[in-house]
Design a protein around this motif. Structure first.
Motif, PDB file in Angstrom:
ATOM      1  N   GLU A   1      -2.891  -0.019   8.762  1.00  0.00           N
ATOM      2  CA  GLU A   1      -3.332   1.117   8.504  1.00  0.00           C
ATOM      3  C   GLU A   1      -2.859   2.095   6.999  1.00  0.00           C
ATOM      4  O   GLU A   1      -3.878   2.276   6.308  1.00  0.00           O
ATOM      5  CB  GLU A   1      -2.409   2.559   9.737  1.00  0.00           C
ATOM      6  CG  GLU A   1      -2.840   2.119  11.058  1.00  0.00           C
ATOM      7  CD  GLU A   1      -4.451   2.478  11.333  1.00  0.00           C
ATOM      8  OE1 GLU A   1      -5.228   3.166  10.831  1.00  0.00           O
ATOM      9  OE2 GLU A   1      -5.100   1.775  11.527  1.00  0.00           O
ATOM     10  N   LYS A   2      -1.827   1.492   6.605  1.00  0.00           N
ATOM     11  CA  LYS A   2      -1.905   1.675   5.127  1.00  0.00           C
ATOM     12  C   LYS A   2      -2.813   1.203   3.846  1.00  0.00           C
ATOM     13  O   LYS A   2      -2.712   1.968   3.542  1.00  0.00           O
ATOM     14  CB  LYS A   2      -0.250   1.396   4.724  1.00  0.00           C
ATOM     15  CG  LYS A   2       0.900   2.010   5.273  1.00  0.00           C
ATOM     16  CD  LYS A   2       2.206   1.882   5.129  1.00  0.00           C
ATOM     17  CE  LYS A   2       2.501   2.213   3.579  1.00  0.00           C
ATOM     18  NZ  LYS A   2       4.338   1.676   3.438  1.00  0.00           N
TER      19      LYS A   2
ATOM     20  N   ALA B   1       0.716  -1.262   0.390  1.00  0.00           N
ATOM     21  CA  ALA B   1      -0.016  -0.186   0.332  1.00  0.00           C
ATOM     22  C   ALA B   1       0.557   1.150  -0.164  1.00  0.00           C
ATOM     23  O   ALA B   1       0.109   2.401   0.434  1.00  0.00           O
ATOM     24  CB  ALA B   1      -0.948  -0.235   1.464  1.00  0.00           C
TER      25      ALA B   1
ATOM     26  N   LYS C   1      -5.582   0.087   4.710  1.00  0.00           N
ATOM     27  CA  LYS C   1      -6.306   0.795   5.378  1.00  0.00           C
ATOM     28  C   LYS C   1      -7.074   1.655   4.798  1.00  0.00           C
ATOM     29  O   LYS C   1      -7.858   2.234   3.574  1.00  0.00           O
ATOM     30  CB  LYS C   1      -7.254   0.809   6.725  1.00  0.00           C
ATOM     31  CG  LYS C   1      -8.094   0.820   7.088  1.00  0.00           C
ATOM     32  CD  LYS C   1      -8.640   1.449   8.946  1.00  0.00           C
ATOM     33  CE  LYS C   1      -8.359  -0.297   9.398  1.00  0.00           C
ATOM     34  NZ  LYS C   1      -8.405   0.059  10.887  1.00  0.00           N
ATOM     35  N   SER C   2      -6.230   2.581   5.253  1.00  0.00           N
ATOM     36  CA  SER C   2      -6.158   4.286   4.861  1.00  0.00           C
ATOM     37  C   SER C   2      -6.511   3.971   2.787  1.00  0.00           C
ATOM     38  O   SER C   2      -7.003   5.153   2.190  1.00  0.00           O
ATOM     39  CB  SER C   2      -5.036   5.176   4.633  1.00  0.00           C
ATOM     40  OG  SER C   2      -4.348   6.015   3.739  1.00  0.00           O
ATOM     41  N   LEU C   3      -5.828   3.454   2.648  1.00  0.00           N
ATOM     42  CA  LEU C   3      -5.454   3.286   0.722  1.00  0.00           C
ATOM     43  C   LEU C   3      -6.855   2.313   0.574  1.00  0.00           C
ATOM     44  O   LEU C   3      -7.284   3.247  -1.277  1.00  0.00           O
ATOM     45  CB  LEU C   3      -4.051   1.995   0.211  1.00  0.00           C
ATOM     46  CG  LEU C   3      -4.668   1.746  -1.174  1.00  0.00           C
ATOM     47  CD1 LEU C   3      -4.645   3.656  -1.944  1.00  0.00           C
ATOM     48  CD2 LEU C   3      -3.096   1.233  -1.530  1.00  0.00           C
TER      49      LEU C   3
ATOM     50  N   SER D   1      -9.500   3.040   1.906  1.00  0.00           N
ATOM     51  CA  SER D   1     -10.988   4.145   1.490  1.00  0.00           C
ATOM     52  C   SER D   1     -10.232   4.723   0.603  1.00  0.00           C
ATOM     53  O   SER D   1     -11.694   5.234  -0.316  1.00  0.00           O
ATOM     54  CB  SER D   1     -10.323   4.730   3.189  1.00  0.00           C
ATOM     55  OG  SER D   1     -11.032   5.345   3.148  1.00  0.00           O
ATOM     56  N   PHE D   2      -9.305   4.966  -0.197  1.00  0.00           N
ATOM     57  CA  PHE D   2      -9.374   5.511  -0.643  1.00  0.00           C
ATOM     58  C   PHE D   2      -9.966   5.684  -1.639  1.00  0.00           C
ATOM     59  O   PHE D   2     -10.255   6.458  -2.838  1.00  0.00           O
ATOM     60  CB  PHE D   2      -7.880   6.418  -1.187  1.00  0.00           C
ATOM     61  CG  PHE D   2      -6.786   7.741  -2.375  1.00  0.00           C
ATOM     62  CD1 PHE D   2      -7.662   9.072  -2.142  1.00  0.00           C
ATOM     63  CD2 PHE D   2      -6.715   7.070  -3.555  1.00  0.00           C
ATOM     64  CE1 PHE D   2      -7.227   9.657  -2.523  1.00  0.00           C
ATOM     65  CE2 PHE D   2      -6.751   8.146  -3.783  1.00  0.00           C
ATOM     66  CZ  PHE D   2      -6.610   8.694  -3.404  1.00  0.00           C
TER      67      PHE D   2
ATOM     68  N   GLU E   1     -12.441   3.262  -2.524  1.00  0.00           N
ATOM     69  CA  GLU E   1     -13.217   2.492  -2.348  1.00  0.00           C
ATOM     70  C   GLU E   1     -12.936   1.505  -2.068  1.00  0.00           C
ATOM     71  O   GLU E   1     -14.271   0.310  -2.844  1.00  0.00           O
ATOM     72  CB  GLU E   1     -14.270   2.925  -3.207  1.00  0.00           C
ATOM     73  CG  GLU E   1     -14.762   4.271  -2.472  1.00  0.00           C
ATOM     74  CD  GLU E   1     -15.281   5.272  -3.766  1.00  0.00           C
ATOM     75  OE1 GLU E   1     -15.927   4.650  -4.684  1.00  0.00           O
ATOM     76  OE2 GLU E   1     -16.941   5.952  -2.839  1.00  0.00           O
TER      77      GLU E   1
ATOM     78  N   ARG F   1      -1.161   3.291  -4.463  1.00  0.00           N
ATOM     79  CA  ARG F   1      -1.054   3.587  -4.297  1.00  0.00           C
ATOM     80  C   ARG F   1      -1.602   3.667  -6.076  1.00  0.00           C
ATOM     81  O   ARG F   1      -2.912   4.064  -6.877  1.00  0.00           O
ATOM     82  CB  ARG F   1      -0.918   4.856  -4.118  1.00  0.00           C
ATOM     83  CG  ARG F   1      -2.504   6.055  -3.930  1.00  0.00           C
ATOM     84  CD  ARG F   1      -1.644   7.240  -3.584  1.00  0.00           C
ATOM     85  NE  ARG F   1      -2.609   8.607  -3.131  1.00  0.00           N
ATOM     86  CZ  ARG F   1      -3.008   8.584  -2.298  1.00  0.00           C
ATOM     87  NH1 ARG F   1      -3.377   8.026  -1.337  1.00  0.00           N
ATOM     88  NH2 ARG F   1      -4.097   9.955  -2.757  1.00  0.00           N
TER      89      ARG F   1
ATOM     90  N   ASP G   1      -1.541  -5.286   3.397  1.00  0.00           N
ATOM     91  CA  ASP G   1      -0.338  -5.064   3.688  1.00  0.00           C
ATOM     92  C   ASP G   1       0.218  -4.748   4.658  1.00  0.00           C
ATOM     93  O   ASP G   1      -0.483  -5.578   5.887  1.00  0.00           O
ATOM     94  CB  ASP G   1       0.289  -2.981   3.818  1.00  0.00           C
ATOM     95  CG  ASP G   1       1.352  -2.514   3.195  1.00  0.00           C
ATOM     96  OD1 ASP G   1       2.147  -1.558   2.226  1.00  0.00           O
ATOM     97  OD2 ASP G   1       1.803  -2.302   4.312  1.00  0.00           O
TER      98      ASP G   1
ATOM     99  N   ILE H   1      -9.720  -3.906   2.612  1.00  0.00           N
ATOM    100  CA  ILE H   1      -8.699  -4.935   3.773  1.00  0.00           C
ATOM    101  C   ILE H   1      -8.297  -6.035   3.240  1.00  0.00           C
ATOM    102  O   ILE H   1     -10.121  -6.841   3.543  1.00  0.00           O
ATOM    103  CB  ILE H   1      -8.071  -4.066   4.604  1.00  0.00           C
ATOM    104  CG1 ILE H   1      -8.821  -4.084   5.302  1.00  0.00           C
ATOM    105  CG2 ILE H   1      -7.853  -2.648   3.904  1.00  0.00           C
ATOM    106  CD1 ILE H   1      -8.742  -3.497   7.354  1.00  0.00           C
TER     107      ILE H   1
END
Length: 271
Positions: free
Chosen positions: A154-155, A127, A157-159, A161-162, A164, A132, A150, A167
């Motif tokens: 947290e990485k 991620a 989850k963040s990607l 989310s970005f 849609e 990305r 990943d 994980i």
């Protein structure tokens, strides 16, 4: 003579000069591609020097792809969305940042793997910046489902989310129903050629397409694993060449001789 540079730190062995210089020679263009090792603390100062008239532009690699954004005069919408720049064009002292990694990946996926992600289930390992770029392009090309895996939750989850996406809570389960598996992590890259981004107990099915962004070595441990499962296995060399070809056109204004660049890249890699 115009100069194009690759900036990064450390640069080590890069096949980009061989690839670009072969293209310049083929088209008889008075350009030269050079390596320019730039440490993070010297990035701001060095960028000002690259505004000089003899520089047509420069490619950007690790660790500067994100750090360079605020130092540029203009950034394309795609580069801003991906959050990374890997090609900068010098337009009379004005520096314009592009991302050709994402489009280079999609071109290679469609042409080398003969795979269209529209309506497909896709799993991405990694991620970071490369993950990305891959995730954004898969979404733009209407992938049905994008799952991010990943080691740093947290990485992922963040990607996810970005774009849609989702994980991965059960990697084997996700891979079992996936049409495409992309390794966007550096695991398996030279010199760590015996490393593999997949755990030993993971099994692939023979209908999956596996795309490994790592291109050195030419056949990674992951690609060998895919072949053992009779799955289609694609090296990241195609993405490297296609992102380079897109950058070539940005710098020179001419269509890139992609086949010439691919031949030179492969020869440099296997030398």
């Amino acid at each position: 003579m115009k100069t194009v540079a690759l900036i990064g730190y450390p640069l080590g062995h890069s096949i980009s000069p061989a690839m670009h210089n072969a293209a310049y020679k083929h088209l008889n263009i008075d350009f030269e591609y050079v390596l320019l090792e730039v440490s993070p603390e010297n990035l701001t100062k060095k960028i000002d020097g690259l505004r000089a008239a003899n520089f047509a532009g420069f490619n950007v690699t690790i660790p500067h792809k994100e750090a360079i954004l605020p130092l540029l005069d203009e950034i394309t919408d795609l580069a801003r969305e991906i959050g990374a720049v890997n090609a900068v064009c010098n337009q009379g002292g004005k520096l314009v940042g592009y991302n050709t990694d994402g489009p280079g990946f999609i071109e290679s996926l469609k042409e080398d793997a003969k795979f269209n992600p529209k309506g497909k289930n896709c799993v991405i390992l990694g991620a970071g910046g490369a993950g990305r770029a891959v995730a954004v392009m898969l979404k733009k090309n209407n992938a049905k489902k994008i799952t991010i895996h990943d080691a740093i939750a947290e990485k992922a989850k963040s990607l996810a989310s970005f774009v849609e996406g989702n994980i991965s809570n059960n990697l084997q389960k996700e891979i079992s129903t996936a049409d495409l598996l992309v390794n966007a992590s550096p695991i398996g890259m030279h010199p760590n050629i015996n490393d593999c981004p997949l755990p030993d107990n993971i099994k692939l099915h023979n209908k999956i397409v596996l795309y490994d962004l790592v291109y050195n070595p030419y056949e990674t441990k992951l690609l060998k694993l895919a072949k053992n499962f009779k799955a289609k296995a694609i090296s990241g060399l195609g993405m490297l060449v296609r992102q380079g070809a897109l950058a070539f056109t940005i710098f020179t204004g001419k269509p890139a001789p992609t086949n010439v660049m691919l031949k030179a890249a492969k020869e440099a890699l296997l030398a």
